[in-house]
Design an enzyme around this catalytic site. Structure first.
Site, PDB file in Angstrom:
ATOM      1  CB  SER A 122      -0.873  -0.005   1.260  1.00  0.00           C
ATOM      2  OG  SER A 122      -1.502   1.238   1.419  1.00  0.00           O
ATOM      3  CE1 TYR A 158      -4.023  -2.443   5.189  1.00  0.00           C
ATOM      4  CE2 TYR A 158      -4.310  -0.124   4.633  1.00  0.00           C
ATOM      5  CZ  TYR A 158      -4.335  -1.453   4.272  1.00  0.00           C
ATOM      6  OH  TYR A 158      -4.673  -1.799   2.979  1.00  0.00           O
TER       7      TYR A 158
HETATM    8  P1  NAD Z   1     -11.877  -5.925   0.572  1.00  0.00           P
HETATM    9  O1  NAD Z   1     -12.184  -5.765   2.023  1.00  0.00           O
HETATM   10  O2  NAD Z   1     -12.906  -5.525  -0.453  1.00  0.00           O
HETATM   11  O3  NAD Z   1     -11.492  -7.437   0.279  1.00  0.00           O
HETATM   12  C1  NAD Z   1     -10.717  -8.207   1.143  1.00  0.00           C
HETATM   13  C2  NAD Z   1     -11.196  -9.646   1.028  1.00  0.00           C
HETATM   14  O4  NAD Z   1     -10.343 -10.439   1.862  1.00  0.00           O
HETATM   15  C3  NAD Z   1     -12.630  -9.840   1.541  1.00  0.00           C
HETATM   16  O5  NAD Z   1     -13.404 -10.509   0.559  1.00  0.00           O
HETATM   17  C4  NAD Z   1     -12.461 -10.693   2.804  1.00  0.00           C
HETATM   18  O6  NAD Z   1     -13.508 -11.627   2.995  1.00  0.00           O
HETATM   19  C5  NAD Z   1     -11.144 -11.395   2.522  1.00  0.00           C
HETATM   20  N1  NAD Z   1     -10.498 -11.820   3.766  1.00  0.00           N
HETATM   21  C6  NAD Z   1     -10.417 -11.110   4.921  1.00  0.00           C
HETATM   22  N2  NAD Z   1      -9.787 -11.833   5.863  1.00  0.00           N
HETATM   23  C7  NAD Z   1      -9.469 -13.023   5.280  1.00  0.00           C
HETATM   24  C8  NAD Z   1      -8.825 -14.188   5.738  1.00  0.00           C
HETATM   25  N3  NAD Z   1      -8.386 -14.295   7.014  1.00  0.00           N
HETATM   26  N4  NAD Z   1      -8.665 -15.222   4.892  1.00  0.00           N
HETATM   27  C9  NAD Z   1      -9.105 -15.139   3.613  1.00  0.00           C
HETATM   28  N5  NAD Z   1      -9.739 -14.059   3.111  1.00  0.00           N
HETATM   29  C10 NAD Z   1      -9.915 -13.016   3.941  1.00  0.00           C
HETATM   30  O7  NAD Z   1     -10.496  -5.175   0.374  1.00  0.00           O
HETATM   31  P2  NAD Z   1      -9.867  -4.498  -0.919  1.00  0.00           P
HETATM   32  O8  NAD Z   1     -10.056  -3.041  -0.785  1.00  0.00           O
HETATM   33  O9  NAD Z   1     -10.288  -5.185  -2.162  1.00  0.00           O
HETATM   34  O10 NAD Z   1      -8.323  -4.791  -0.624  1.00  0.00           O
HETATM   35  C11 NAD Z   1      -7.611  -5.887  -1.190  1.00  0.00           C
HETATM   36  C12 NAD Z   1      -6.144  -5.745  -0.822  1.00  0.00           C
HETATM   37  O11 NAD Z   1      -5.656  -4.487  -1.280  1.00  0.00           O
HETATM   38  C13 NAD Z   1      -5.873  -5.755   0.699  1.00  0.00           C
HETATM   39  O12 NAD Z   1      -4.642  -6.390   0.944  1.00  0.00           O
HETATM   40  C14 NAD Z   1      -5.787  -4.300   1.043  1.00  0.00           C
HETATM   41  O13 NAD Z   1      -5.066  -4.102   2.224  1.00  0.00           O
HETATM   42  C15 NAD Z   1      -5.079  -3.776  -0.189  1.00  0.00           C
HETATM   43  N6  NAD Z   1      -5.210  -2.340  -0.449  1.00  0.00           N
HETATM   44  C16 NAD Z   1      -6.421  -1.751  -0.620  1.00  0.00           C
HETATM   45  C17 NAD Z   1      -6.498  -0.386  -0.894  1.00  0.00           C
HETATM   46  C18 NAD Z   1      -7.814   0.313  -1.095  1.00  0.00           C
HETATM   47  O14 NAD Z   1      -7.814   1.541  -1.310  1.00  0.00           O
HETATM   48  N7  NAD Z   1      -8.923  -0.384  -1.061  1.00  0.00           N
HETATM   49  C19 NAD Z   1      -5.331   0.376  -0.981  1.00  0.00           C
HETATM   50  C20 NAD Z   1      -4.102  -0.268  -0.791  1.00  0.00           C
HETATM   51  C21 NAD Z   1      -4.053  -1.614  -0.545  1.00  0.00           C
END
Ligand code: NAD
Length: 284
Positions: free
Chosen positions: A167, A180
């Site tokens: 991130s 985080y």
């Molecule tokens: P999201 O919350 O939409 O999706 C995360 C998914 O992970 C969910 O479907 C959840 O059920 C699953 N999950 C959670 N805990 C779990 C576990 N223990 N085992 C298996 N699955 C599990 O999140 P997102 O926004 O799509 O983010 C995806 C990735 O991108 C993450 O690593 C997040 O930290 C990273 N990220 C997101 C952003 C953003 O702006 N959304 C920015 C930087 C990084």
């Protein structure tokens, strides 16, 4: 040069790709893109219903995917999913460690320290051990355990790679979310460690570092309950030279590039920002 003379196209036919967190906003799109390029995709999530909904869409488009329930924090759950995937799709060539996220228990209410004024205020001194543990486990341990289970399939094979999701906050921490930020800094660091460790085996390990994408995970930080933008949203957009949130599909070019060993065969240990210039801008 004509298109068909380019040194590569993204053709993942014959590859098996495993995507964790693939029921979520960003990684469901990545799973769909890998499938559209010909990979057989294991759509894995803690919630089978969410994974199945993504698979139904992929299949409707005529591509190959199956849904698997697994908890990235439980090795036995990952191993059970691995056994099923190997039987149904084959051994893993591409792993995307997508499951990750933050917890309100590991976030302060204020950007700068100020004495506690009400029960609703979370100061640095109120941060919960279990909040930090949850965030570190989900982002770091989840990446370790999943890579242990699925990278074993990649040993001795060509064209295999792991993609982690770091991130923006890994480069410079964001206020309010210390766990985080430091966990994602750990993901970036671990990506480079893994890239070095597996380099002689030909397994490439890279990460993308998304900037600001408005998704379920950060909804409460970015939008008030009445749908208006929070002050934090204003600050984010002012500090993003391109002046907008990213669109989830804007992660796909980098995802396909880094996972396709024909395109990125000599690229390993990279953490690629996809952030509209946020990490390049000092704010002045
Ligand atoms: P999201 O919350 O939409 O999706 C995360 C998914 O992970 C969910 O479907 C959840 O059920 C699953 N999950 C959670 N805990 C779990 C576990 N223990 N085992 C298996 N699955 C599990 O999140 P997102 O926004 O799509 O983010 C995806 C990735 O991108 C993450 O690593 C997040 O930290 C990273 N990220 C997101 C952003 C953003 O702006 N959304 C920015 C930087 C990084």
């Amino acid at each position: 040069m004509k298109a068909n003379e380019l040194p590569f196209t993204t053709d993942l036919k014959g590859k098996v790709a495993v995507v964790t967190g693939a029921g979520g906003v960003l990684c469901s799109l990545m799973a769909k893109a890998l499938a559209a390029c010909g990979a057989k995709v294991a759509v894995m999530d803690l919630h089978l219903v969410a994974a199945q909904a993504v698979v139904d869409e992929i299949k409707k488009d005529g591509y190959i995917a199956e849904a698997y329930e697994a908890n990235v924090l439980k090795k036995e759950s990952l191993m059970a999913a691995h056994d099923k995937i190997v039987k149904e799709l084959g051994p893993c060539d591409i792993l995307i460690n997508g499951a990750g996220g933050n917890s309100p228990k590991a976030s302060t209410t204020d950007e700068f320290y100020a004495p506690k004024v009400s029960e609703d205020t979370v100061t640095f001194f109120d941060l919960k051990e279990e909040g930090f543990e949850f965030v570190f486990n989900l982002n770091i341990l989840g990446t370790l355990l999943t890579t242990q289970v699925f990278a074993a399939d990649m040993l001795g094979k060509e064209g295999c790679s792991v993609l982690n999701i770091s991130s923006m906050n890994a480069f410079t921490p964001l206020t309010k979310i210390p766990a985080y930020s430091s966990a994602k800094a750990g993901v970036s660091n671990f990506t480079k460690w893994l890239a070095t460790h597996f380099a002689k085996e030909g397994i490439r390990v890279n990460a993308i570092a998304p900037g600001f994408f408005s998704t379920a995970q950060n909804k409460a930080l970015l939008w008030n309950t009445d749908g208006t933008p929070t002050a934090r949203t204003g600050k984010i957009l002012n500090n993003t030279p391109m002046g907008r949130f990213g669109k989830p599909e804007e992660l796909l070019g980098a995802t396909l590039f880094l996972t396709d060993s024909k395109a990125a065969g000599f690229v390993t240990g990279v953490v690629l920002p996809i952030d509209g210039g946020f990490s390049a801008y000092s704010g002045v």
